[in-house]
Design a protein around this motif. Structure first.
Motif, short mmCIF file in Angstrom:
data_model
loop_
_atom_site.label_atom_id
_atom_site.label_comp_id
_atom_site.label_asym_id
_atom_site.label_seq_id
_atom_site.Cartn_x
_atom_site.Cartn_y
_atom_site.Cartn_z
N TRP A 59 38.32 3.18 -4.70
CA TRP A 59 38.89 3.48 -6.00
C TRP A 59 37.60 2.52 -6.84
O TRP A 59 37.54 1.50 -6.95
CB TRP A 59 40.10 3.14 -6.41
CG TRP A 59 40.20 3.25 -7.78
CD1 TRP A 59 40.68 4.44 -8.42
CD2 TRP A 59 40.22 2.43 -8.88
NE1 TRP A 59 40.82 4.37 -9.80
CE2 TRP A 59 40.43 3.05 -9.96
CE3 TRP A 59 39.78 0.99 -9.26
CZ2 TRP A 59 40.59 2.41 -11.40
CZ3 TRP A 59 39.90 0.31 -10.30
CH2 TRP A 59 40.25 1.09 -11.48
N SER A 60 36.72 3.27 -7.51
CA SER A 60 35.91 2.73 -8.41
C SER A 60 36.36 2.64 -10.07
O SER A 60 36.89 3.68 -10.92
CB SER A 60 34.65 3.81 -8.65
OG SER A 60 33.73 3.05 -9.59
N SER A 61 36.38 1.27 -10.47
CA SER A 61 36.87 1.06 -11.73
C SER A 61 35.72 1.54 -12.66
O SER A 61 35.86 1.75 -14.06
CB SER A 61 37.05 -0.42 -11.94
OG SER A 61 35.81 -1.11 -11.67
N THR A 62 34.65 1.90 -12.26
CA THR A 62 33.47 2.25 -12.95
C THR A 62 33.65 3.79 -13.38
O THR A 62 33.50 4.34 -14.64
CB THR A 62 32.13 2.10 -12.38
OG1 THR A 62 31.86 0.71 -11.99
CG2 THR A 62 30.94 2.70 -13.32
N ASN A 64 36.54 5.70 -12.37
CA ASN A 64 37.88 6.00 -12.50
C ASN A 64 38.28 6.91 -11.62
O ASN A 64 39.11 7.91 -11.75
CB ASN A 64 38.31 6.22 -13.88
CG ASN A 64 39.87 6.09 -14.06
OD1 ASN A 64 40.60 5.33 -13.10
ND2 ASN A 64 40.55 6.75 -14.75
N ASP A 82 30.76 -1.75 -8.73
CA ASP A 82 31.84 -1.74 -10.17
C ASP A 82 31.68 -3.06 -10.92
O ASP A 82 32.12 -3.04 -12.18
CB ASP A 82 33.27 -1.55 -9.30
CG ASP A 82 33.51 -0.15 -9.10
OD1 ASP A 82 33.09 0.84 -9.75
OD2 ASP A 82 34.30 0.03 -7.98
N ARG A 177 41.70 -4.85 -11.12
CA ARG A 177 40.99 -3.96 -12.10
C ARG A 177 41.67 -2.35 -11.96
O ARG A 177 41.36 -1.90 -12.76
CB ARG A 177 39.53 -4.02 -11.98
CG ARG A 177 39.11 -5.14 -12.00
CD ARG A 177 37.44 -5.41 -11.92
NE ARG A 177 36.99 -4.61 -13.11
CZ ARG A 177 35.38 -4.49 -13.12
NH1 ARG A 177 34.85 -4.48 -12.07
NH2 ARG A 177 34.90 -3.97 -14.32
N ARG A 178 42.34 -2.33 -11.03
CA ARG A 178 43.00 -0.79 -10.59
C ARG A 178 44.01 -0.70 -11.73
O ARG A 178 44.88 -1.50 -12.04
CB ARG A 178 43.51 -1.07 -9.19
CG ARG A 178 43.82 0.67 -8.81
CD ARG A 178 43.87 0.84 -7.30
NE ARG A 178 43.88 2.19 -7.09
CZ ARG A 178 43.81 2.62 -5.77
NH1 ARG A 178 43.43 1.76 -4.89
NH2 ARG A 178 43.95 3.98 -5.62
N GLU A 179 44.01 0.57 -12.10
CA GLU A 179 45.00 1.47 -12.91
C GLU A 179 46.39 1.05 -12.37
O GLU A 179 46.38 1.36 -11.37
CB GLU A 179 44.61 2.71 -13.43
CG GLU A 179 43.33 2.89 -14.25
CD GLU A 179 43.36 2.31 -15.85
OE1 GLU A 179 44.54 2.30 -16.10
OE2 GLU A 179 42.44 2.23 -16.17
#
Length: 203
Positions: A59-62, A64, A82, A177-179
């Motif tokens: 999962w990329s925080s950049t 999403n 990221d 940082r993950r949603e």
């Protein structure tokens, strides 16, 4: 390294998937016009019980979104990307290069495509450190590096990330940082309530 002209790069074709899943193809000279950072992987990653690497999704925080990766080492590099404030997007194996040179017909599928805020791009090949000196790896790197020069991209052949402690720290922080699932529509309200409680000292 031989000059790019010796590798007959004008014959190179670039195969890729549009974000909607449709396949596209273009000559290398036109590849700079494609937003590869938004493309999906051009091939499926093999899953076998006895394989040494570990395919997964990152999962990329950049961006999403979930991005497929072929090995744990690739996922580590994705996490570092990221945390790079200059990176605006990246993708995993979004293109396949097909060409012919004096050594015969060849194809290569670079591991990562990275786009930066200034519009520049870098292609990254992520290899087990023990394979960096392998003749086949070096031959592929020579071809891909020359292709990148034609397209106007940078090129990096990497193994383990430098700075072990920094990598450990980044991997630890990445989980925070993950949603949170199911609360994205209420972010503004939740943050406002949290701010009020902090100011009122009612925690």
């Amino acid at each position: 390294m031989r000059p790019a002209s010796d590798l007959q790069l004008r014959s190179v074709q670039v195969r890729y998937l549009h974000p909607d899943g449709q396949e596209g193809r273009c000559p290398l000279e036109a590849a700079a016009e494609v937003a590869f950072e938004n493309c999906g992987a051009i091939r499926r990653f093999p899953h076998r019980a006895d394989q040494s690497h570990t395919p997964s999704t990152h999962w990329s925080s950049t961006t999403n979104r979930m991005i497929d990766c072929e090995s744990y080492l690739e996922s580590v590099w994705m996490t570092l990307l990221d945390f790079d404030p200059e990176v605006s997007g990246f993708s995993s194996q979004p293109m396949q290069l097909l060409g012919v040179d004096d050594r015969g017909t060849w194809k290569a599928t670079p591991d990562l495509f990275v786009r930066r805020l200034d519009g520049s791009a870098t292609v990254m090949e992520v290899k087990n450190p023990s394979r960096l000196a392998d003749a086949r790896v070096k031959a592929t790197a020579e071809r891909v590096r020359a292709c990148c020069a034609v397209a106007g991209w940078g090129y990096e052949l990497v193994g383990e990330p430098p700075g072990r402690q920094r990598t450990i720290n980044v991997l630890t922080l990445a989980g925070y940082r993950r949603e949170m699932v199911g609360v994205s529509n209420y972010r503004t309200q939740l943050l406002a309530l949290a701010d009020k409680r902090c100011r009122w000292g009612s925690w």
